[in-house]
Write a protein that holds these residues in place. Structure first.
Motif, short mmCIF file in Angstrom:
data_model
loop_
_atom_site.label_atom_id
_atom_site.label_comp_id
_atom_site.label_asym_id
_atom_site.label_seq_id
_atom_site.Cartn_x
_atom_site.Cartn_y
_atom_site.Cartn_z
N LYS A 153 0.84 -1.21 0.00
CA LYS A 153 0.00 0.00 0.00
C LYS A 153 0.87 1.26 0.00
CE LYS A 153 -4.43 -1.58 1.38
NZ LYS A 153 -5.36 -1.94 2.41
N ARG A 177 1.68 1.66 -3.55
CA ARG A 177 0.54 2.05 -4.38
C ARG A 177 0.09 3.50 -4.12
NH1 ARG A 177 -3.25 4.02 -6.11
NH2 ARG A 177 -5.35 3.30 -6.60
N TYR A 178 0.05 3.90 -2.85
CA TYR A 178 -0.52 5.20 -2.52
C TYR A 178 0.54 6.29 -2.29
CZ TYR A 178 -5.03 2.94 -2.05
OH TYR A 178 -6.19 2.25 -2.32
N LEU A 179 1.78 5.87 -2.05
CA LEU A 179 2.79 6.89 -1.74
C LEU A 179 3.94 6.91 -2.76
CD1 LEU A 179 4.04 9.00 0.13
CD2 LEU A 179 4.91 7.18 1.57
N PRO A 218 3.00 7.21 -6.90
CA PRO A 218 2.59 8.56 -7.32
C PRO A 218 3.69 9.60 -7.13
CG PRO A 218 1.03 7.64 -5.73
CD PRO A 218 2.14 6.67 -5.83
N ALA A 219 4.51 9.42 -6.07
CA ALA A 219 5.55 10.42 -5.81
C ALA A 219 6.65 10.38 -6.87
CB ALA A 219 6.15 10.19 -4.42
N PRO A 242 -1.58 14.89 -13.15
CA PRO A 242 -2.27 16.16 -13.35
C PRO A 242 -1.94 17.21 -12.30
CG PRO A 242 -3.79 14.51 -12.51
CD PRO A 242 -2.49 13.81 -12.75
N TRP A 243 -1.37 16.80 -11.18
CA TRP A 243 -1.12 17.76 -10.10
C TRP A 243 0.15 18.57 -10.31
CZ3 TRP A 243 -0.51 12.51 -9.74
CH2 TRP A 243 0.78 12.04 -9.53
#
Lengths: 255, 260
Positions: B169, B172-174, B177-178, B253-254
């Motif tokens: 996780k 997947r979540y950190l 994306p980073a 997109p960020w």
């Protein structure tokens, strides 16, 4: 009332967290010394003290990020062995992930708890965002938000899991007075709604008086003094004389 | 996606298309100036080169596809190696201590010089060409990913620890994306280098690939055909860059939007 609150009612002691003779040091330099503390279910505590007295350390200990060098911490009568999902922590830096929109940030804790009911989770998030005034901003990324909006997003991320223990480390320190007051009001309302125990670290005496039923004063020796806060119970505001007097009293204690 | 964000993206795409058009026009202008200055058959005019395209079009597409397949395979494999390796190097002090000096040592060496070694070890076919490109770009990707993962603030890990996140996780979540923006920047650099090194590698033992096409035209002294090949290689590069830009816009997109 959520499931967590029901769980709390089962335990008759009324105590959520208990710190017994807790000591902690960084590389031999003592920060917390022999602290004994009981945090009641559904109560709010403001933790104040001068810089370097170990306020954040105490919060990290209660969150399970740090283990006491001596003594023990119990949550709901069970020894704390690490972090727990029912504890929410809000950091001074907020630590919002730049790649998550407001909505995604609030949804993440539910996904982390392996929630399968996608519709149920989405509904909960939408409801909470509405309560916190974030509905219009749900597709925004942190860098597109103002300080107060970021603050509310971090609050949403903390509250969505309906925690029984809310730990906050000076989350409003970078805000202007008006925004700060609205965030304080939100924190107070949400804490009461969830009946969660709030431990709020601040260096702002007024904030401590507004948010804590009890004031925990961490002195230079690393131990804690617990003081009742009559202003909280009487819902006194900044403009009241008694509030002002209490501020002066606490300032004197701090010095 | 809200209407405002959609409008924002549309506006950005319009700007991008304008920039691309201006880039192409200025390139053609420079080419025309060169043609008029040299006044020699070795530099055909851009106009005549474009007119020549239909003569080579069919053949050119197969050569381009061959090169694209080699670059695609090499970049894909390099990512499959580079991303986990970069993350592992960032996460483990032991691994970093063991491998970072090697990566640091090997990084500045012009790896294209290893071409004969790859030919000797892996033959003359596609394998040696693809492996050479991987060898050239993989270290760049590893270092970019490692640096990207190093940039993740420690407090983000604390947030994840609060949720008792499993390593998967966290990934997947950190972490993923980073490091996504770093993957895209490393891909941008790697693509350019891949195409350049492929041009070199396609000089031997192949009858397909844009590198072969250009050199073959050169040896036949068919300069219009040669320039068609050069132009096609350039357009392939631009196409891949635009594709990367679009992918980044969708997946990251960020990173480029307006601040509050």
């Amino acid at each position: 009332m959520n499931e967590n609150v029901d769980q709390r009612l089962i335990d008759g002691s009324g105590i959520l967290a208990r710190l017994r003779n807790v000591s902690f040091d960084y590389g031999g330099k003592p920060v917390i010394k022999n602290v004994n503390l009981e945090l009641k279910k559904g109560s709010s505590y403001s933790l104040i003290g001068q810089s370097g007295t170990g306020k954040s350390t105490l919060l990290n200990l209660a969150a399970g990020f740090l283990r006491p060098k001596e003594g023990s911490i119990e949550i709901l009568s069970k020894p704390l062995k690490g972090t727990r999902k029912e504890t929410a922590i809000m950091f001074q830096e907020l630590a919002l992930f730049p790649w998550q929109t407001v909505y995604q940030a609030a949804l993440m804790p539910l996904k982390m708890s392996n929630g399968k009911d996608k519709n149920g989770m989405e509904e909960r998030v939408i409801k909470l965002l509405e309560e916190l005034g974030l509905t219009e901003l749900k597709d925004k990324y942190p860098h597109q938000l103002s300080g107060g909006e970021r603050q509310r997003t971090a609050l949403a991320r903390g509250l969505i899991g309906e925690p029984d223990l809310l730990l906050m480390d000076e989350p409003t320190s970078s805000l202007d007075t008006v925004t700060k007051e609205s965030i304080q009001e939100l924190i107070r309302k949400q804490q009461q709604k969830l009946q969660a125990t709030l431990l709020f670290v601040t260096h702002d005496i007024e904030e401590a008086l507004l948010l804590g039923e009890k004031i925990l004063l961490l002195n230079g020796e690393g131990s804690v003094l617990t003081i009742d806060n009559p202003c909280y119970l009487r819902k006194q505001q900044r403009k009241d004389l008694a509030f002002y007097e209490q501020c002066i009293y606490l300032k004197e204690l701090l010095m | 996606m809200t209407e405002k964000i959609k409008r924002h993206y549309r506006g950005r795409r319009k700007n991008k298309a304008g920039e691309l058009l201006w880039g192409l026009l200025s390139f053609l202008l420079l080419w025309e100036i060169l043609y008029l200055t040299v006044k020699n058959h070795t530099i055909p005019s851009p106009y005549l080169t474009f007119l020549y395209f239909p003569n080579v079009g069919n053949r050119l597409i197969w050569h381009l596809l061959a090169s694209l397949a080699r670059v695609g395979t090499a970049v894909g494999v390099s990512l499959l190696i580079g991303v986990p390796a970069g993350i592992a190097l960032s996460a483990s002090k032991g691994l970093r201590k063991l491998f970072s000096p090697f990566v640091y040592f090997i990084y500045p060496i012009p790896k294209v010089a290893f071409l004969p070694v790859f030919m000797l070890l892996f033959g003359l076919g596609n394998l040696s060409k693809i492996l050479l490109v991987i060898w050239i770009i993989v270290f760049q990707i590893i270092l970019a990913i490692r640096d990207g993962a190093d940039q993740i603030p420690k407090i983000f890990y604390k947030v994840m620890a609060g949720y008792q996140a499993t390593p998967l996780k966290n990934l997947r979540y950190l972490i993923i994306p980073a490091i996504l923006p770093y993957i895209f920047s490393s891909l941008r650099i790697s693509l350019g280098i891949s195409l350049a090194s492929l041009f070199f590698a396609e000089n031997y033992a192949t009858k397909y690939g844009i590198g072969y096409f250009i050199l073959s035209a050169w040896t036949k002294m068919n300069y219009r055909e040669m320039f068609c090949g050069i132009l096609a290689l350039g357009l392939l590069g631009i196409f891949l860059f635009v594709l990367l830009d679009i992918m980044e816009e969708v997946l990251v997109p960020w990173s480029k939007e307006e601040t509050h």
